[in-house]
Enzyme design. Structure first.
Site, PDB file in Angstrom:
ATOM      1  N   GLU A  98     -11.081 -10.797  13.429  1.00 39.89           N
ATOM      2  CA  GLU A  98     -10.138  -9.831  13.980  1.00 39.89           C
ATOM      3  C   GLU A  98     -10.923  -8.688  14.609  1.00 39.89           C
ATOM      4  O   GLU A  98     -12.025  -8.362  14.169  1.00 39.89           O
ATOM      5  CB  GLU A  98      -9.242  -9.265  12.879  1.00 39.89           C
ATOM      6  CG  GLU A  98      -8.354 -10.291  12.226  1.00 39.89           C
ATOM      7  CD  GLU A  98      -7.345  -9.625  11.291  1.00 39.89           C
ATOM      8  OE1 GLU A  98      -6.210  -9.427  11.727  1.00 39.89           O
ATOM      9  OE2 GLU A  98      -7.704  -9.301  10.153  1.00 39.89           O
ATOM     10  N   ASP A 140     -16.273  -1.710   4.330  1.00 36.87           N
ATOM     11  CA  ASP A 140     -15.159  -0.803   4.027  1.00 36.87           C
ATOM     12  C   ASP A 140     -14.881  -0.717   2.526  1.00 36.87           C
ATOM     13  O   ASP A 140     -15.649  -1.218   1.705  1.00 36.87           O
ATOM     14  CB  ASP A 140     -13.899  -1.238   4.782  1.00 36.87           C
ATOM     15  CG  ASP A 140     -13.307  -2.527   4.243  1.00 36.87           C
ATOM     16  OD1 ASP A 140     -14.066  -3.345   3.700  1.00 36.87           O
ATOM     17  OD2 ASP A 140     -12.077  -2.722   4.343  1.00 36.87           O
ATOM     18  N   LYS A 188     -11.688 -12.125   4.927  1.00 36.82           N
ATOM     19  CA  LYS A 188     -12.789 -11.685   5.761  1.00 36.82           C
ATOM     20  C   LYS A 188     -13.869 -11.130   4.845  1.00 36.82           C
ATOM     21  O   LYS A 188     -13.599 -10.775   3.705  1.00 36.82           O
ATOM     22  CB  LYS A 188     -12.331 -10.675   6.799  1.00 36.82           C
ATOM     23  CG  LYS A 188     -11.633  -9.435   6.279  1.00 36.82           C
ATOM     24  CD  LYS A 188     -11.079  -8.642   7.468  1.00 36.82           C
ATOM     25  CE  LYS A 188     -10.490  -7.309   7.058  1.00 36.82           C
ATOM     26  NZ  LYS A 188      -9.057  -7.396   6.752  1.00 36.82           N
ATOM     27  N   SER A 212     -10.446  -5.726  14.205  1.00 36.50           N
ATOM     28  CA  SER A 212     -10.487  -4.607  13.274  1.00 36.50           C
ATOM     29  C   SER A 212     -11.665  -4.734  12.305  1.00 36.50           C
ATOM     30  O   SER A 212     -11.514  -4.496  11.121  1.00 36.50           O
ATOM     31  CB  SER A 212      -9.171  -4.542  12.514  1.00 36.50           C
ATOM     32  OG  SER A 212      -8.897  -5.809  11.908  1.00 36.50           O
ATOM     33  N   ARG A 244       0.852  -1.197   0.000  1.00 36.92           N
ATOM     34  CA  ARG A 244       0.000   0.000   0.000  1.00 36.92           C
ATOM     35  C   ARG A 244       0.877   1.232   0.000  1.00 36.92           C
ATOM     36  O   ARG A 244       1.764   1.382   0.839  1.00 36.92           O
ATOM     37  CB  ARG A 244      -0.921   0.014   1.219  1.00 36.92           C
ATOM     38  CG  ARG A 244      -1.933  -1.088   1.118  1.00 36.92           C
ATOM     39  CD  ARG A 244      -2.996  -1.012   2.190  1.00 36.92           C
ATOM     40  NE  ARG A 244      -3.785  -2.236   2.113  1.00 36.92           N
ATOM     41  CZ  ARG A 244      -4.690  -2.611   2.992  1.00 36.92           C
ATOM     42  NH1 ARG A 244      -4.935  -1.838   4.039  1.00 36.92           N
ATOM     43  NH2 ARG A 244      -5.353  -3.729   2.842  1.00 36.92           N
ATOM     44  N   THR A 275      -1.839 -10.694  13.541  1.00 31.43           N
ATOM     45  CA  THR A 275      -2.746  -9.823  12.794  1.00 31.43           C
ATOM     46  C   THR A 275      -2.607 -10.032  11.291  1.00 31.43           C
ATOM     47  O   THR A 275      -1.486 -10.104  10.777  1.00 31.43           O
ATOM     48  CB  THR A 275      -2.424  -8.362  13.155  1.00 31.43           C
ATOM     49  OG1 THR A 275      -2.735  -8.174  14.531  1.00 31.43           O
ATOM     50  CG2 THR A 275      -3.228  -7.390  12.312  1.00 31.43           C
ATOM     51  N   ASP A 321     -12.966  -2.182   0.353  1.00 24.67           N
ATOM     52  CA  ASP A 321     -12.936  -3.383  -0.490  1.00 24.67           C
ATOM     53  C   ASP A 321     -13.924  -4.456  -0.037  1.00 24.67           C
ATOM     54  O   ASP A 321     -13.869  -5.585  -0.527  1.00 24.67           O
ATOM     55  CB  ASP A 321     -11.512  -3.954  -0.546  1.00 24.67           C
ATOM     56  CG  ASP A 321     -10.984  -4.367   0.808  1.00 24.67           C
ATOM     57  OD1 ASP A 321     -11.407  -3.770   1.823  1.00 24.67           O
ATOM     58  OD2 ASP A 321     -10.148  -5.284   0.872  1.00 24.67           O
ATOM     59  N   SER A 350      -8.072  -0.971   0.825  1.00 24.22           N
ATOM     60  CA  SER A 350      -9.069  -1.259   1.843  1.00 24.22           C
ATOM     61  C   SER A 350      -9.738  -0.018   2.407  1.00 24.22           C
ATOM     62  O   SER A 350     -10.341   0.753   1.676  1.00 24.22           O
ATOM     63  CB  SER A 350      -8.418  -2.094   2.937  1.00 24.22           C
ATOM     64  OG  SER A 350      -9.387  -2.614   3.788  1.00 24.22           O
ATOM     65  N   HIS A 351      -9.534   0.210   3.715  1.00 18.94           N
ATOM     66  CA  HIS A 351     -10.241   1.298   4.404  1.00 18.94           C
ATOM     67  C   HIS A 351      -9.521   2.642   4.248  1.00 18.94           C
ATOM     68  O   HIS A 351     -10.000   3.646   4.748  1.00 18.94           O
ATOM     69  CB  HIS A 351     -10.342   0.956   5.885  1.00 18.94           C
ATOM     70  CG  HIS A 351      -9.003   0.666   6.493  1.00 18.94           C
ATOM     71  ND1 HIS A 351      -8.281  -0.458   6.166  1.00 18.94           N
ATOM     72  CD2 HIS A 351      -8.245   1.376   7.339  1.00 18.94           C
ATOM     73  CE1 HIS A 351      -7.135  -0.435   6.810  1.00 18.94           C
ATOM     74  NE2 HIS A 351      -7.075   0.670   7.536  1.00 18.94           N
ATOM     75  N   ASP A 357     -14.421  -6.130   2.808  1.00 14.55           N
ATOM     76  CA  ASP A 357     -14.128  -7.269   3.681  1.00 14.55           C
ATOM     77  C   ASP A 357     -14.372  -6.977   5.161  1.00 14.55           C
ATOM     78  O   ASP A 357     -14.340  -7.883   5.979  1.00 14.55           O
ATOM     79  CB  ASP A 357     -12.708  -7.813   3.442  1.00 14.55           C
ATOM     80  CG  ASP A 357     -11.625  -6.784   3.635  1.00 14.55           C
ATOM     81  OD1 ASP A 357     -11.949  -5.610   3.934  1.00 14.55           O
ATOM     82  OD2 ASP A 357     -10.432  -7.142   3.475  1.00 14.55           O
ATOM     83  N   ARG A 358     -14.627  -5.718   5.511  1.00 16.58           N
ATOM     84  CA  ARG A 358     -14.900  -5.405   6.926  1.00 16.58           C
ATOM     85  C   ARG A 358     -16.392  -5.203   7.162  1.00 16.58           C
ATOM     86  O   ARG A 358     -17.144  -4.935   6.225  1.00 16.58           O
ATOM     87  CB  ARG A 358     -14.181  -4.117   7.334  1.00 16.58           C
ATOM     88  CG  ARG A 358     -12.681  -4.236   7.256  1.00 16.58           C
ATOM     89  CD  ARG A 358     -12.029  -3.001   7.856  1.00 16.58           C
ATOM     90  NE  ARG A 358     -10.582  -3.154   7.793  1.00 16.58           N
ATOM     91  CZ  ARG A 358      -9.732  -2.532   8.603  1.00 16.58           C
ATOM     92  NH1 ARG A 358     -10.181  -1.696   9.528  1.00 16.58           N
ATOM     93  NH2 ARG A 358      -8.434  -2.737   8.492  1.00 16.58           N
TER      94      ARG A 358
HETATM   95  C1  VG1 Z   1      -5.178  -3.599   9.854  1.00 24.51           C
HETATM   96  C2  VG1 Z   1      -5.907  -4.396  10.905  1.00 24.51           C
HETATM   97  C3  VG1 Z   1      -5.779  -5.879  10.616  1.00 24.51           C
HETATM   98  C4  VG1 Z   1      -6.299  -6.169   9.201  1.00 24.51           C
HETATM   99  C5  VG1 Z   1      -5.559  -5.298   8.207  1.00 24.51           C
HETATM  100  C6  VG1 Z   1      -6.090  -5.450   6.798  1.00 24.51           C
HETATM  101  O1  VG1 Z   1      -3.796  -3.914   9.888  1.00 24.51           O
HETATM  102  O2  VG1 Z   1      -5.413  -4.106  12.181  1.00 24.51           O
HETATM  103  O3  VG1 Z   1      -6.498  -6.600  11.574  1.00 24.51           O
HETATM  104  O4  VG1 Z   1      -6.100  -7.507   8.866  1.00 24.51           O
HETATM  105  O5  VG1 Z   1      -5.690  -3.920   8.569  1.00 24.51           O
HETATM  106  O6  VG1 Z   1      -7.449  -5.151   6.726  1.00 24.51           O
HETATM  107  P1  VG1 Z   1      -2.708  -2.998  10.618  1.00 24.51           P
HETATM  108  O7  VG1 Z   1      -1.399  -3.638  10.328  1.00 24.51           O
HETATM  109  O8  VG1 Z   1      -2.872  -1.625  10.054  1.00 24.51           O
HETATM  110  O9  VG1 Z   1      -3.068  -3.010  12.070  1.00 24.51           O
HETATM  111  V1  VG1 Z   1      -8.043  -4.383   5.357  1.00 24.51           V
HETATM  112  O10 VG1 Z   1      -9.745  -4.404   5.460  1.00 24.51           O
HETATM  113  O11 VG1 Z   1      -7.189  -2.967   5.456  1.00 24.51           O
HETATM  114  O12 VG1 Z   1      -7.464  -5.317   4.087  1.00 24.51           O
HETATM  115 CO    CO Z   2     -10.655  -4.099   3.781  1.00 21.16          CO
END
Ligand code: VG1
Ligand code: CO
Length: 544
Positions: free
Chosen positions: A364, A278, A377, A366, A22, A345, A280, A113-114, A282-283
């Site tokens: 998770e 979110d 997810k 998150s 990313r 994680t 993409d 993602s988010h 998955d949340r």
């Molecule tokens: C975060 C979350 C983690 C999740 C990851 C990807 O990672 O804490 O639980 O799997 O995002 O989710 P980090 O390293 O920023 O804590 V997503 O929906 O961004 O693909």
């Molecule tokens: Co996501």
């Protein structure tokens, strides 16, 4: 058609994080940047030659351009067939579904993602393996190693593929199939949940809900499933149009960024149920009338009630949660007599357990929940699971939650995020904590006595691979915990995540405000880590 061999030089910052690579859009737009990473995938994933590759993304800015680049490179690298979501769209769980359903050799998912989207915001790319899940660390390490020595990539000269028309075309010697992005996923959901019962719930007139797609990828999926197939009233899905900049918002379904739907559930006229997903897809965030279900509780509740849904009527074989996720699921696993695994994680750590049949559900803190139906997810899946439970049990969200706590006790839980912290300060803070760890066991911190303090490492029970440095855990006698880690998904500075948990068995004490119930532990965490002195922050940016 002859492949063009383009000379390139390595970039030194292409190491995938928690979930793929990313970076800012502008970083990806540099000449050769995306190409180098994509070529590193083809150079290390032999199965793709002569195989089938799924390609799609969350529709954010640069999605379409990136897909055309990837398709030309796939053709040049000998991929036989590419399956692309219409409009270049595939939610992350839908991509996983399609990789599995058509037994392809893998997929490339374009998403951050988010994280926000737009020309000055974030973009991302990740490779998913043939099992449908995010590449395990052995694969991402090989891809990264290849990016460090890459000196050429392959592409072809060709006109862009029309991504908007469903149908087949050829690109060089490769067949490109533009497929319906929603149909396969919707069919899978229909096979798992009791759509008739949910339909009746919507028809009863006594149940009102809202789903906020946050102008991200789930819009078309949610409209098709909730409104078209399940008969929820038109307008149930809000912000359902996918936009390249997500309407300027953070497509992050939490109490801060999805505040609008939190308000819709408040007060006497509040909605019975609200949810969001979110960027993409998955949340998920789950809300009931006047109540919020923490993702950790949601996992535990889904596990405890899974047998009420058609897809999980046999119950669950086991459960897994990421390390910082609350231990609520552990209590359910114990009651069910099944294993509960604690993983680092990131969803990639659940893949082997799911493939081996050791777990059925995983999650998770998150806002991520999922099962063996795909290897990601899955936001809408969690929403449908909850709707199925509400329809089957004839209880409100708050009643299901309260009853769960009475039965299993409540794991009070919060996460405090300090975003955009100076990277050196964040590293310094973690080093400082690291040095404290050996002396903490047995130490009294306020009302708590430290039972263990460690830097979490994980040995995969299936393939024996080891992941170290996965976050600092300080566990108290009685099960309370403080966890510190640095985010692996950000694109600027560092994000410090502090996770706080405390178990309460007494039902008379299950309804206190979370931040108050956890107040003493929050203070201990702040002081122990010297957060204010080291980061200059006296409060977190996001509290969930
Ligand atoms: C975060 C979350 C983690 C999740 C990851 C990807 O990672 O804490 O639980 O799997 O995002 O989710 P980090 O390293 O920023 O804590 V997503 O929906 O961004 O693909
Ligand atoms: Co996501």
């Amino acid at each position: 058609m002859e492949a063009n061999i383009v000379t390139t030089t390595p970039f030194n910052d292409q190491k995938p994080g928690t979930s793929g690579l990313r970076k800012k859009v502008r970083t990806f737009q540099q000449p050769h940047y995306l190409e180098n990473f994509v070529q590193a995938i083809f150079d290390t994933q032999d199965g793709l030659v002569g195989g089938t590759l799924v390609v799609g993304g969350d529709g954010r800015y640069y999605n379409r351009e990136a897909i055309q680049i990837i398709l030309r490179m796939a053709a040049a690298n000998g991929v036989a067939t590419a399956l692309v979501g219409q409009g270049g769209i595939l939610s992350t769980p839908a991509a996983s579904c399609i990789i599995r359903k058509y037994r392809t050799q893998g997929g490339i998912i374009l998403s951050a993602s988010h994280n926000p989207g737009g020309p000055d915001e974030d973009f991302g790319i990740k490779f998913n393996i043939g099992a449908g899940g995010p590449a395990p660390e052995s694969v991402t390490a090989a891809i990264y190693a290849r990016t460090r020595e890459i000196d050429r990539y392959l592409t072809i000269d060709a006109d862009p593929i029309d991504l908007d028309q469903i149908g087949a075309a050829t690109l060089g010697a490769m067949r490109v199939e533009v497929i319906d992005a929603v149909a396969d996923y919707a069919a899978l959901m229909e096979s798992l949940f009791d759509f008739n019962a949910i339909h009746q719930l919507f028809n009863s007139g006594a149940f009102r809900m809202c789903f906020d797609a946050m102008h991200a990828v789930t819009g078309p999926y949610a409209v098709e499933i909730l409104e078209n197939r399940l008969g929820a009233p038109p307008g149930t899905v809000i912000n359902g149009t996918s936009l390249p900049d997500f309407g300027g918002g953070h497509p992050d379904p939490n109490l801060v960024h999805a505040h609008a739907i939190v308000e819709l559930t408040q007060g006497a006229g509040g909605l019975d149920f609200a949810a969001a997903s979110d960027g993409d897809g998955d949340r998920n965030m789950i809300l009931g009338k006047g109540c919020f279900v923490t993702p950790s509780d949601s996992l535990a509740i889904l596990a405890a009630n899974a047998h009420l849904t058609p897809g999980y009527s046999q119950g669950v074989a086991g459960i897994a949660r990421s390390m910082p996720t609350s231990q609520a699921a552990d209590r359910v696993a114990e009651a069910l007599g099944v294993d509960c695994f604690e993983t680092p994680t990131g969803w990639k750590f659940f893949g082997n357990l799911l493939d081996a049949g050791r777990i059925t559900l995983c999650g998770e803190e998150s806002f991520g929940t999922g099962s063996n139906h795909v290897r990601e997810k899955d936001g809408l899946w969690a929403v449908l699971f909850w709707l199925n439970l509400l329809a089957a049990r004839h209880l409100s969200v708050a009643e299901i939650l309260g009853e769960h706590w009475v039965r299993f006790g409540r794991n009070y839980y919060t996460r405090h995020d300090y975003e955009g912290v100076d990277s050196a300060a964040a590293e310094g803070l973690m080093d400082h904590l690291h040095r404290l760890l050996p002396d903490l066991p047995g130490y009294q911190l306020g009302a708590y006595r430290v039972a263990y303090a460690d830097d979490f490492s994980y040995t995969d029970p299936i393939d024996g691979s080891v992941a170290t440095g996965q976050g600092l855990r300080i566990g108290m006698e009685g099960g309370s915990r403080i966890v510190f880690r640095l985010s692996g998904t950000g694109t600027a500075g560092a994000t410090l995540r502090v996770y706080i948990e405390q178990y309460e068995s007494d039902p008379a004490r299950h309804h206190e405000p979370v931040q108050e119930a956890l107040g003493p532990l929050i203070l201990i965490a702040r002081e122990l880590a010297q957060i204010e002195a080291r980061t200059g922050r006296n409060a977190p940016d996001v509290v969930t």
